[in-house]
Design a protein around this motif. Structure first.
Motif, short mmCIF file in Angstrom:
data_model
loop_
_atom_site.label_atom_id
_atom_site.label_comp_id
_atom_site.label_asym_id
_atom_site.label_seq_id
_atom_site.Cartn_x
_atom_site.Cartn_y
_atom_site.Cartn_z
N ASP A 133 0.99 -1.17 0.06
CA ASP A 133 -0.02 -0.14 0.05
C ASP A 133 0.75 1.25 0.13
OD1 ASP A 133 -2.51 1.24 0.08
OD2 ASP A 133 -2.61 1.39 2.34
N THR A 159 -1.20 -1.04 -4.07
CA THR A 159 -2.52 -0.35 -4.07
C THR A 159 -1.97 0.97 -3.70
OG1 THR A 159 -2.74 -0.63 -1.81
CG2 THR A 159 -4.23 -2.15 -3.31
N ASN A 190 -3.18 5.38 -3.54
CA ASN A 190 -4.40 6.34 -3.18
C ASN A 190 -3.82 7.75 -3.33
OD1 ASN A 190 -3.71 7.13 -0.60
ND2 ASN A 190 -4.72 5.55 0.30
N LEU A 237 -1.49 8.62 -0.76
CA LEU A 237 -0.14 8.06 -0.94
C LEU A 237 0.73 8.75 -2.03
CD1 LEU A 237 -1.14 4.39 -0.33
CD2 LEU A 237 0.08 5.71 1.32
N LYS A 274 -9.40 2.08 -9.25
CA LYS A 274 -10.03 2.09 -7.66
C LYS A 274 -11.13 3.25 -7.71
CE LYS A 274 -7.50 2.01 -3.25
NZ LYS A 274 -6.56 2.58 -2.59
N THR A 280 -13.28 0.81 -3.26
CA THR A 280 -12.52 1.13 -1.96
C THR A 280 -13.33 1.94 -1.01
OG1 THR A 280 -10.47 2.04 -1.20
CG2 THR A 280 -11.63 3.27 -2.93
N PHE A 336 -11.76 -1.17 5.07
CA PHE A 336 -10.72 -0.63 5.69
C PHE A 336 -10.91 -0.99 7.12
CE2 PHE A 336 -9.39 3.30 3.35
CZ PHE A 336 -9.33 2.91 2.14
N ARG A 385 -9.26 2.51 9.92
CA ARG A 385 -10.23 3.52 10.14
C ARG A 385 -11.25 3.34 11.14
NH1 ARG A 385 -9.38 7.29 4.45
NH2 ARG A 385 -7.29 6.46 4.45
N ALA A 407 -7.79 -3.30 3.75
CA ALA A 407 -6.95 -2.19 3.65
C ALA A 407 -6.89 -1.45 5.03
CB ALA A 407 -7.46 -1.31 2.63
N SER A 408 -6.08 -0.42 5.04
CA SER A 408 -5.97 0.24 6.25
C SER A 408 -5.39 -0.67 7.27
CB SER A 408 -7.38 0.99 6.62
OG SER A 408 -7.00 1.93 7.68
N ARG A 425 -2.55 -1.73 9.91
CA ARG A 425 -1.69 -0.75 10.51
C ARG A 425 -0.46 -1.46 11.29
NH1 ARG A 425 -5.11 3.85 11.49
NH2 ARG A 425 -5.90 4.39 9.61
N THR A 464 -3.49 -5.37 1.97
CA THR A 464 -2.67 -4.59 1.39
C THR A 464 -1.92 -3.55 2.53
OG1 THR A 464 -2.33 -2.63 -0.38
CG2 THR A 464 -4.24 -2.75 1.01
C1 E4P Z 1 -6.20 1.05 0.52
O1 E4P Z 1 -6.28 0.74 -0.58
C2 E4P Z 1 -6.17 2.41 1.29
O2 E4P Z 1 -5.45 3.08 0.25
C3 E4P Z 1 -5.18 2.47 2.55
O3 E4P Z 1 -5.02 1.08 3.05
C4 E4P Z 1 -5.75 3.34 3.54
O4 E4P Z 1 -4.93 3.09 4.50
P1 E4P Z 1 -5.05 4.21 5.92
O5 E4P Z 1 -6.36 4.22 6.43
O6 E4P Z 1 -3.83 3.99 6.73
O7 E4P Z 1 -4.78 5.65 5.28
#
Ligand code: E4P
Length: 226
Positions: A6, A26, A28, A31, A88, A112, A134, A137, A176-177, A179, A196
């Protein structure tokens, strides 16, 4: 579970790809902004990522257009960059409509910003190839992100969507997201198809203190044998 990276950072992508375990990337807008990208260079940047990872690795490039016509136009333009580009698109009414059109044209979409089971079911019915719920988040707002994503993985797994996806391919859930290492563990245990992960998390999960200690002691003992 497959690992996607990611990030929009070319050095991170090249490094992770060299490890031999990377299955996709991935990106966004956040990023891309983080690596100092400009709008004018966006398509070229996505092409650079595709060239690094090769044709077998899907690369998600996001459109933030707000109407279905603009999303479709963006999607066609992004998909023309390379065969492995996945468009996306945020989970919203216009996004669903655009996904249907793009999927019917053979263009793969990653829906997404998906947070609920109903959103995921709609994305699947609209022809999304990937769905990105996600984790982090939800944690940010003091909810259990892993539980939410597990619900989506289970719900999508209850049905066969191959009759309305590009090429009859199976939908894959991209957690996603992400951490932390524990997020990765929980995603694998729940059966998420893909996680990701940011490069920082990927670097952490590859090692363990007991692995390091084991290598050290084996090297020491091997010296005695030599
Ligand atoms: C995935 O596709 C998103 O771009 C990403 O995982 C968002 O992550 P974040 O909530 O840490 O910004």
């Amino acid at each position: 579970m497959k690992f996607f990276l990611d990030t929009a950072d070319l050095d991170e992508i090249a490094e992770a790809a060299s490890w031999g375990a990377l299955a996709g990337v991935t990106t966004n807008p956040t990023l891309y902004a983080r690596v100092g990208g400009s709008l004018a260079d966006f398509n070229a940047h996505i092409k650079r990522i595709c060239d690094i990872v090769g044709p077998a690795c899907p690369v998600s490039a996001e459109s933030l257009a707000m109407t279905r016509d603009e999303l479709v136009a963006d999607g066609r333009e992004l998909a023309a960059i390379a065969p492995n580009v996945v468009v996306k698109i945020p989970t919203m009414v216009e996004g669903l409509a655009a996904t249907r059109t793009l999927a019917d044209e053979g263009i793969r979409v990653n829906m997404t910003l998906c947070f609920t089971v109903p959103q995921a079911m709609l994305a699947a019915r609209a022809g999304a190839r990937y769905i990105s719920p996600f984790v982090g988040r939800f944690d940010d707002i003091s909810e259990d992100g892993i539980a939410h994503v597990a619900n989506i993985v289970n719900a999508i797994g209850n049905y066969d969507f191959t009759d309305n996806t590009v090429g009859g391919e199976q939908i894959e859930i991209i957690a996603a997201s992400i951490r932390s290492a524990d997020h990765v563990t929980q995603c694998a245990l729940m059966g998420s198809d893909i996680a990701t992960v940011p490069f920082g998390v990927l670097k952490k999960i590859v090692s363990h203190p007991l692995t390091d200690r084991g290598i050290e002691s084996f090297i020491k003992d091997w010296e005695k044998v030599k």
